[in-house]
Design a protein around this motif. Structure first.
Motif, mmCIF file in Angstrom:
data_model
loop_
_atom_site.group_PDB
_atom_site.id
_atom_site.type_symbol
_atom_site.label_atom_id
_atom_site.label_comp_id
_atom_site.label_asym_id
_atom_site.label_seq_id
_atom_site.Cartn_x
_atom_site.Cartn_y
_atom_site.Cartn_z
ATOM 1 N N GLU A 277 81.016 104.246 26.155
ATOM 2 C CA GLU A 277 82.232 103.956 25.398
ATOM 3 C C GLU A 277 81.902 103.163 24.132
ATOM 4 O OE1 GLU A 277 84.700 101.891 28.123
ATOM 5 O OE2 GLU A 277 84.933 103.597 29.493
ATOM 6 N N GLY A 278 82.389 103.645 23.012
ATOM 7 C CA GLY A 278 82.239 102.918 21.754
ATOM 8 C C GLY A 278 80.823 102.935 21.222
ATOM 9 N N HIS A 279 80.580 102.025 20.273
ATOM 10 C CA HIS A 279 79.283 101.926 19.610
ATOM 11 C C HIS A 279 78.596 100.630 20.026
ATOM 12 C CE1 HIS A 279 79.907 105.257 16.676
ATOM 13 N NE2 HIS A 279 81.171 104.983 16.938
ATOM 14 N N GLN A 280 77.271 100.700 20.120
ATOM 15 C CA GLN A 280 76.466 99.530 20.432
ATOM 16 C C GLN A 280 75.225 99.561 19.550
ATOM 17 O OE1 GLN A 280 76.501 96.831 22.764
ATOM 18 N NE2 GLN A 280 78.692 97.299 22.935
ATOM 19 N N PRO A 281 74.674 98.393 19.213
ATOM 20 C CA PRO A 281 73.414 98.389 18.459
ATOM 21 C C PRO A 281 72.330 99.133 19.235
ATOM 22 C CG PRO A 281 74.393 96.203 18.493
ATOM 23 C CD PRO A 281 75.172 97.036 19.467
ATOM 24 N N SER A 282 71.383 99.671 18.518
ATOM 25 C CA SER A 282 70.342 100.485 19.144
ATOM 26 C C SER A 282 69.060 99.679 19.395
ATOM 27 C CB SER A 282 70.036 101.705 18.271
ATOM 28 O OG SER A 282 69.750 101.290 16.946
ATOM 29 N N TYR A 283 68.107 100.327 20.041
ATOM 30 C CA TYR A 283 66.757 99.797 20.272
ATOM 31 C C TYR A 283 66.732 98.478 21.053
ATOM 32 C CZ TYR A 283 65.543 103.435 16.956
ATOM 33 O OH TYR A 283 65.402 104.652 16.328
ATOM 34 N N GLY A 284 67.639 98.345 22.031
ATOM 35 C CA GLY A 284 67.535 97.242 22.967
ATOM 36 C C GLY A 284 68.220 95.952 22.588
ATOM 37 N N VAL A 285 69.040 95.961 21.560
ATOM 38 C CA VAL A 285 69.768 94.730 21.216
ATOM 39 C C VAL A 285 71.257 94.867 21.517
ATOM 40 C CG1 VAL A 285 68.103 93.931 19.512
ATOM 41 C CG2 VAL A 285 69.936 95.466 18.790
ATOM 42 N N ASP A 286 71.587 95.804 22.383
ATOM 43 C CA ASP A 286 72.966 96.015 22.823
ATOM 44 C C ASP A 286 73.311 95.031 23.935
ATOM 45 O OD1 ASP A 286 72.485 97.609 25.636
ATOM 46 O OD2 ASP A 286 70.950 98.084 24.132
ATOM 47 N N ARG A 287 74.578 94.951 24.259
ATOM 48 C CA ARG A 287 75.019 93.985 25.270
ATOM 49 C C ARG A 287 74.531 94.372 26.665
ATOM 50 N NH1 ARG A 287 79.296 94.853 28.701
ATOM 51 N NH2 ARG A 287 80.603 96.688 28.411
ATOM 52 N N TRP A 288 74.375 95.667 26.918
ATOM 53 C CA TRP A 288 73.884 96.087 28.228
ATOM 54 C C TRP A 288 72.459 95.600 28.461
ATOM 55 C CZ3 TRP A 288 77.231 98.074 31.651
ATOM 56 C CH2 TRP A 288 78.405 98.635 31.156
ATOM 57 N N SER A 289 71.649 95.645 27.427
ATOM 58 C CA SER A 289 70.269 95.178 27.568
ATOM 59 C C SER A 289 70.221 93.676 27.840
ATOM 60 C CB SER A 289 69.461 95.526 26.314
ATOM 61 O OG SER A 289 69.324 96.933 26.184
ATOM 62 N N SER A 290 71.112 92.937 27.192
ATOM 63 C CA SER A 290 71.183 91.499 27.451
ATOM 64 C C SER A 290 71.616 91.233 28.887
ATOM 65 C CB SER A 290 72.155 90.838 26.477
ATOM 66 O OG SER A 290 71.698 90.961 25.148
ATOM 67 N N GLU A 291 72.605 91.994 29.347
ATOM 68 C CA GLU A 291 73.069 91.829 30.725
ATOM 69 C C GLU A 291 71.976 92.204 31.725
ATOM 70 O OE1 GLU A 291 76.713 93.892 31.415
ATOM 71 O OE2 GLU A 291 77.755 92.929 29.739
ATOM 72 N N MET A 292 71.186 93.225 31.403
ATOM 73 C CA MET A 292 70.090 93.632 32.275
ATOM 74 C C MET A 292 69.075 92.510 32.436
ATOM 75 S SD MET A 292 67.149 96.477 31.502
ATOM 76 C CE MET A 292 66.663 95.452 30.098
ATOM 77 N N THR A 293 68.661 91.908 31.331
ATOM 78 C CA THR A 293 67.680 90.832 31.402
ATOM 79 C C THR A 293 68.218 89.652 32.192
ATOM 80 O OG1 THR A 293 66.706 91.500 29.292
ATOM 81 C CG2 THR A 293 66.283 89.248 30.024
ATOM 82 N N ALA A 294 69.481 89.307 31.965
ATOM 83 C CA ALA A 294 70.090 88.202 32.705
ATOM 84 C C ALA A 294 70.185 88.527 34.195
ATOM 85 C CB ALA A 294 71.479 87.903 32.140
ATOM 86 N N ALA A 295 70.561 89.777 34.515
ATOM 87 C CA ALA A 295 70.697 90.171 35.920
ATOM 88 C C ALA A 295 69.347 90.177 36.631
ATOM 89 C CB ALA A 295 71.354 91.553 36.007
ATOM 90 N N LEU A 296 68.316 90.665 35.963
ATOM 91 C CA LEU A 296 66.993 90.693 36.575
ATOM 92 C C LEU A 296 66.422 89.279 36.723
ATOM 93 C CD1 LEU A 296 65.426 93.864 34.943
ATOM 94 C CD2 LEU A 296 65.813 93.486 37.393
ATOM 95 N N SER A 297 66.672 88.422 35.756
ATOM 96 C CA SER A 297 66.216 87.036 35.868
ATOM 97 C C SER A 297 66.869 86.347 37.066
ATOM 98 C CB SER A 297 66.518 86.277 34.577
ATOM 99 O OG SER A 297 65.766 86.787 33.495
ATOM 100 N N LYS A 298 68.152 86.610 37.258
ATOM 101 C CA LYS A 298 68.854 86.048 38.419
ATOM 102 C C LYS A 298 68.309 86.637 39.713
ATOM 103 C CE LYS A 298 73.498 85.501 40.393
ATOM 104 N NZ LYS A 298 74.952 85.781 40.208
ATOM 105 N N TRP A 299 68.051 87.934 39.712
ATOM 106 C CA TRP A 299 67.562 88.637 40.897
ATOM 107 C C TRP A 299 66.206 88.091 41.336
ATOM 108 C CZ3 TRP A 299 64.378 93.439 41.656
ATOM 109 C CH2 TRP A 299 64.663 94.096 42.860
ATOM 110 N N PHE A 300 65.327 87.858 40.367
ATOM 111 C CA PHE A 300 63.989 87.356 40.685
ATOM 112 C C PHE A 300 63.952 85.835 40.854
ATOM 113 C CE2 PHE A 300 62.574 91.422 38.727
ATOM 114 C CZ PHE A 300 61.800 91.883 39.783
ATOM 115 N N GLY A 301 64.993 85.152 40.406
ATOM 116 C CA GLY A 301 64.985 83.699 40.496
ATOM 117 C C GLY A 301 64.058 83.059 39.491
#
Length: 342
Positions: free
Chosen positions: A24-48
């Protein structure tokens, strides 16, 4: 009755829904989108622990690129004989490292042991100009024969690795299945046990293409973004990869899918045992390896069961591999059990 591979299953509906939301909609490309930020935060939480994450398209790319970060082209990478990097990646680790030597040790069908690693390292003295230099150790968890390393086993290998001045890599294409079996946390099985870099895969667990190189030591990730780009794995619309990781982690989908696959494999293993054909290896994840008379293997195949003949040098009775996925149904297993009794 498709037990050929967990790669043959489609994508989990929750993954497809997440990708649709990311569309849905437009997002910045090459890994600076909000989904990529959420992924890093989620994985950091997952691994502790705070991690640095680089999504790629395939598990082979994750392994090869990770190892190329850990080993120079005059290095040696020690792995278990029969591991994915040893026999199933068409020379990609050697190519991406620029020629580092893969050194298989132990035996296919087992686990790498501290004894095997120590004994092998004696043949590669550091500082001798005529020899490749020990650079990295790589293990797979769960491994290619469905066996699982426990945290203490990982730690024992990591201590030898680090003591020899090397870095420790884990191929986690089926890490979710290992975690579902052990019941420990992702951190306990990885960085807390000494893993430096992880190839994390959720594709076999119900994603479309969710693989990543995960660095627990950010210093090791220096300039990796250029290595990934040079290797052709920087996605312009990387939000679609990232969205899959977020979907896997946010509501425990990774664990539900892995438990379903492991449970189905356990039911298959029990059926084989009851029929007089106990699995060749303990069924610790979602793969079952069993020796069957060829006539029985042919009969099961003719009945509609899909499975994979496994290369095996020992014994006259053929070895077959059966793999379950999140999509394996109880009905498939019951039908197969009926065929096995005929």
């Amino acid at each position: 009755m498709n037990f050929a591979s967990d790669n043959t299953a489609g994508a989990h509906p929750e993954i497809l829904a997440a990708m649709a939301r990311a569309n849905e909609g437009h997002q910045p490309s090459y890994g600076v989108d909000r989904w990529s930020s959420e992924m890093t935060a989620a994985l950091s939480k997952w691994f502790g622990a705070e991690v640095q994450v680089f999504p790629v398209a395939t598990g082979g790319a994750a392994n090869a690129l990770a190892l190329s970060q850990l080993s120079p082209n005059w290095g040696a990478v020690f792995c278990l004989a029969g591991s994915h990097i040893d026999v199933d990646e068409c020379g990609a680790p050697e190519f991406y490292t620029g020629g580092a030597k893969l050194v298989p040790l132990g035996r296919s069908g087992g686990l790498m042991t501290p004894e095997d690693l120590n004994e092998t390292l004696k043949r590669f003295p550091r500082g001798v100009v005529h020899h490749v230099q020990p650079s990295a150790v790589s293990i797979t968890n769960a491994n290619e024969c469905g066996l699982v390393y426990r945290p203490d086993q990982v730690k024992a290998l990591a201590e030898i690795t680090h003591g020899a001045g090397m870095k420790f890599h884990m191929d986690g294409a089926r890490l979710a299945n290992a975690l579902a079996t052990l019941g420990c946390t992702p951190g306990e099985l990885t960085w807390q046990a000494g893993v430096d870099v992880l190839s994390l895969g959720f594709t076999k667990n119900g994603a479309v293409a969710a693989e990543a190189v995960v660095f627990f030591d950010k210093a090791l990730a220096e300039n990796f973004l250029y290595r990934r780009k040079r290797g052709g794995h920087l996605f312009s619309k990387s939000r679609f990869l990232a969205a899959q990781f977020v979907a896997m982690l946010e509501d425990g989908l990774w664990l539900r899918s892995a438990k379903a696959a492991n449970g189905a494999a356990g039911a298959l293993a029990a059926a084989f045992t009851a029929a007089g054909f106990p699995p060749a290896y303990p069924t610790e994840a979602n793969e079952v390896f069993v020796r069957l008379p060829k006539a029985l293997g042919d009969r099961l195949s003719a009945a509609g069961a899909a499975f994979y003949p496994w290369e095996d040098e020992a014994g006259e009775t053929p070895m077959y591999r059966f793999v379950c996925s999140f999509a394996t149904t109880a009905g498939e297993v019951e039908t197969f059990k009926d065929c096995l009794k005929l």
